[in-house]
Design a protein around this motif. Structure first.
Motif, short mmCIF file in Angstrom:
data_model
loop_
_atom_site.label_atom_id
_atom_site.label_comp_id
_atom_site.label_asym_id
_atom_site.label_seq_id
_atom_site.Cartn_x
_atom_site.Cartn_y
_atom_site.Cartn_z
N VAL A 36 0.76 -1.33 0.07
CA VAL A 36 -0.06 0.09 0.08
C VAL A 36 0.76 1.16 -0.01
O VAL A 36 0.48 2.24 -0.82
N LEU A 37 1.90 1.35 0.62
CA LEU A 37 2.76 2.20 0.77
C LEU A 37 3.29 2.60 -0.67
O LEU A 37 3.57 3.86 -1.11
N PHE A 38 3.83 1.72 -1.32
CA PHE A 38 4.33 2.00 -2.52
C PHE A 38 3.12 2.43 -3.35
O PHE A 38 3.40 3.38 -4.29
N VAL A 39 2.08 1.82 -3.27
CA VAL A 39 1.03 2.28 -4.48
C VAL A 39 0.49 3.58 -4.04
O VAL A 39 0.37 4.53 -5.09
N ILE A 40 0.54 3.94 -2.83
CA ILE A 40 0.10 5.32 -2.58
C ILE A 40 1.08 6.46 -2.79
O ILE A 40 0.67 7.51 -3.36
N ILE A 41 2.15 6.34 -2.57
CA ILE A 41 3.27 7.21 -2.68
C ILE A 41 3.42 7.34 -4.40
O ILE A 41 3.35 8.61 -4.91
N MET A 42 3.51 6.29 -5.17
CA MET A 42 3.72 6.22 -6.57
C MET A 42 2.27 7.06 -7.13
O MET A 42 2.33 7.62 -8.03
N GLY A 43 1.34 6.64 -6.76
CA GLY A 43 0.05 6.97 -7.29
C GLY A 43 -0.04 8.46 -7.01
O GLY A 43 -0.37 9.11 -7.83
N ASN A 44 0.09 8.98 -5.69
CA ASN A 44 0.07 10.34 -5.41
C ASN A 44 0.89 11.15 -6.43
O ASN A 44 0.61 12.26 -6.84
N LEU A 45 2.17 10.54 -6.60
CA LEU A 45 3.19 11.32 -7.49
C LEU A 45 2.87 11.49 -8.91
O LEU A 45 2.49 12.58 -9.31
N ILE A 46 2.13 10.39 -9.42
CA ILE A 46 1.71 10.23 -10.82
C ILE A 46 0.56 11.34 -10.90
O ILE A 46 0.47 11.93 -11.78
N VAL A 47 -0.34 11.01 -10.06
CA VAL A 47 -1.81 11.91 -10.25
C VAL A 47 -1.27 13.41 -9.97
O VAL A 47 -1.84 14.41 -10.81
N SER A 48 -0.58 13.61 -9.23
CA SER A 48 0.05 15.14 -9.04
C SER A 48 0.71 15.60 -10.16
O SER A 48 0.35 16.95 -10.56
#
Lengths: 404, 225
Positions: free
Chosen positions: B57-69
């Motif tokens: 979850v940590l990986f997905v949420i960090i990468m997801g936040n970065l990409i979407v941002s």
């Protein structure tokens, strides 16, 4: 002495303890001063104490019954006469039951007291009853630390987090029972735990116990079900199993409670004596008790009509006198906090409680003691039942208002 | 434009630090916002599962936040949920495949729950509420904070459940040998594992107790009625 304990006094912190002991021993001076009120001595303590008195027949019989089966195990003979050496059996039972009661009260009251100190109110009396109910639902061989743990769980998770006595959603004693049932199934069900000392003896010198079964009536019924080898037709086999069962557990023995089972639940007779007291004093609801029995009986009849295996074919009245059905109906279902409050609601609540209890017991052999699951479920449902009863009442009156 | 001013903000300003610390304590996604409960109930039977789940979850949420941002100004607002979902789904598939390749046992135990990270409310919530409106760096920190907050609760619950339910931690026996016939340690004294701990309701109760402790320590968290 009192000034030391009221607010600002020397021992202000200990006020909860003082108040508890003082009101336990003396009638409180506090009375209603304003308005029209019925002035009566019935307070929570009196109510709860009535229930404890009503439980005494169950307790005494339970102690004797436990002692009887312990002696039967010690002699390796299941058929020793029931009404012999009564004093010795009673003492043997007492040495098993008394520690369980002491642990249950000790742990429960300690936790209640800690919460009372933290929240600044006196010790609630609700635990007087729960603390007696919990030991009575335990098998004779239960380890004491499990009783303590279950009591702690039930008091904290079942009651204190909801705000204490009178706020709980589900019955506290049943919470303790359910906790142990799911947490330590090997110590709470099966055929070794119901008689004290049996499990140990089975492990050490099993030869002494040749052909000795420690199962409860419900457990035996399930095992009769699996004896399919010898008889050809299933219907014939089923009838025979019921026959075997009623030979082993006569209706009278079951009603009196001379069968193995949890400490206080075996005797329907003792439960009914207690129930009578509850109904006469107005503490327990006759509606709930009667509809609970009715629900169980009707479900039993329905299952008889389906038939096909010994469990389904067992005469309906048997269901009412074996297992914890009567105990649940009289002492658990009538808990005024968790039951329905409306008159019609009580009937619905009781009826479905009994109905579900027998349904779970028969249709899911993994949970032979369906009574506590059924009552816990109905506890949760009770507020919904009340809600719809009250809404129906409002609607009916509204209609009358409109037509008039 | 005022962006020049903001770029001069230090990487770990007070505001940015709070992005990490808040979700760990007073704005924890599990115990305060009560999100992501489903997975907390399902995979907290063993600590090892909980750790792997937290890392995923940590990986997905960090990468997801970065990409979407990074994409936030390019995403048409009408279809933003679909785009966010696509980003999360691709990341989850990566995690799933990596787990299947390097940790086949754990992957089998976690089964559908890795796939279900896609629907984890915490992740969608952070993408929608934070990454869509913030720059990449704060978004990463926000993802880190929320992922850690989620993982902390998950592992805490798992420690209780594994310790009392199976008598082990990370698979190592703590209370002694529980095999019938050769008991040792506490088991020889009559201790038994608590089966209720393995059942999902107990995860809910433990989470509830954590919430209870947290709220009695910080009265500001109690809602008014």
């Amino acid at each position: 002495m009192e000034p030391h304990f009221i607010k600002g006094g020397k021992y202000e912190k200990w006020n909860p303890l003082f108040e508890t002991l003082a009101t336990f021993a003396f009638t409180p001076k506090l009375v209603t001063t304003k308005g029209t009120h019925i002035r009566d001595g019935v307070d929570l303590k009196r109510t709860m104490f009535t229930v404890v008195i009503a439980l005494i027949p169950c307790l005494i019989f339970g102690i004797y019954n436990t002692g009887h089966w312990e002696m039967a195990v010690a002699e390796g003979n299941r058929d020793i006469p029931y009404f012999a050496e009564m004093g010795a059996k009673f003492l043997m039972g007492l040495t098993i039951v008394l520690p369980v009661v002491v642990v249950s009260y000790g742990v429960g009251l300690t936790i209640e007291f800690i919460f009372g100190m933290l929240r600044g109110h006196s010790l609630h009396e609700g635990f007087l009853v729960s603390g007696m109910l919990i030991p009575l639902t335990m098998p004779a061989d239960v380890p004491l630390w499990m009783v303590g743990l279950a009591t702690a769980f039930a008091v904290i998770i079942g009651k204190e987090i909801f705000g204490g006595t009178g706020m709980n959603v589900v019955n506290i004693a049943l919470t303790a029972r359910a906790f142990l049932f799911f947490a330590y199934p090997t110590s709470m069900s099966g055929d070794k735990v119901w008689m004290s000392g049996l499990g140990e003896k089975m492990n050490t010198n099993a030869a002494d116990l040749d052909g000795f079964s420690g199962a409860t009536a419900l457990g035996d019924l399930a095992s009769f079900m699996s004896d399919k080898a010898t008889v050809a037709g299933e219907a014939v086999q089923s009838n025979m199993a019921v026959q075997n069962f009623s030979n082993e557990y006569g209706a009278w023995e079951s009603f009196m409670g001379m069968i193995p089972g949890s400490i206080g639940e075996t005797s329907t007779m003792a439960c009914l004596i207690g129930g009578l007291l509850l109904v006469i004093t107005g503490v327990g609801s006759l509606r709930i008790i009667l509809s609970f029995f009715a629900g169980g009986f009707i479900m039993g009849l329905l299952l008889n009509a389906i038939g096909g295996n010994p469990y389904l074919d067992l005469p309906a009245f048997y269901h009412l006198i074996i297992g914890g059905f009567a105990f649940g109906a009289v002492f658990m279902a009538t808990d005024p906090v968790t039951a329905s409050q409306t008159a019609t609601g009580k009937i619905i609540y009781g009826f479905f409680g009994g109905f579900l209890a027998i349904m779970i017991r028969v249709l899911n052999p993994a949970y032979p003691e369906g009574v506590f699951l059924a009552i816990l479920f109905m506890n949760v449902m009770a507020p919904i039942i009340d809600h719809y009863i009250i809404q129906a009442n409002i609607n009916r009156r509204l209609k009358r208002l409109k037509t008039a | 434009m005022s962006t020049d001013k903001k770029t001069s903000e230090p990487l770990f300003s007070k505001k940015n630090k709070q992005l990490i610390t808040d979700p760990l304590t007073d704005n924890n996604p599990v115990t305060i916002q009560v999100l992501g409960i489903c997975s907390a109930l399902a995979i907290t039977v063993q600590v090892s599962q909980a750790i792997v789940m937290s890392l995923s979850v940590l990986f997905v949420i960090i990468m997801g936040n970065l990409i979407v941002s990074l994409l936030r100004n390019l995403i048409p607002s009408r279809i933003r949920i679909i785009v966010q979902l696509l980003v999360v789904a691709s990341l989850v598939i990566i995690v799933d495949q990596v787990l299947a390749a390097f940790q086949p046992d754990l992957s089998a135990k976690l089964s559908v729950f890795v796939g279900l990270i896609i629907t984890n409310c915490i992740i969608m919530g952070r993408l929608e509420a934070f990454a869509m409106a913030n720059k990449p760096w704060p978004s990463i920190l926000d993802g880190l904070g929320n992922g850690l907050g989620y993982g902390a609760i998950l592992i805490l619950v798992a420690v209780f459940r594994e310790l009392f339910g199976s008598g082990t931690l990370m698979g190592y026996p703590i209370f002694g040998n529980s095999l019938p016939g050769e008991e040792s340690g506490l088991y020889a004294m009559g201790y038994q594992n608590n089966n209720l701990m393995i059942l999902p309701p107990m995860a809910l109760i433990i989470t509830g107790i954590i919430i209870w402790v947290q709220r009695s320590r910080n009265k500001a968290l109690i809602e008014e009625h």
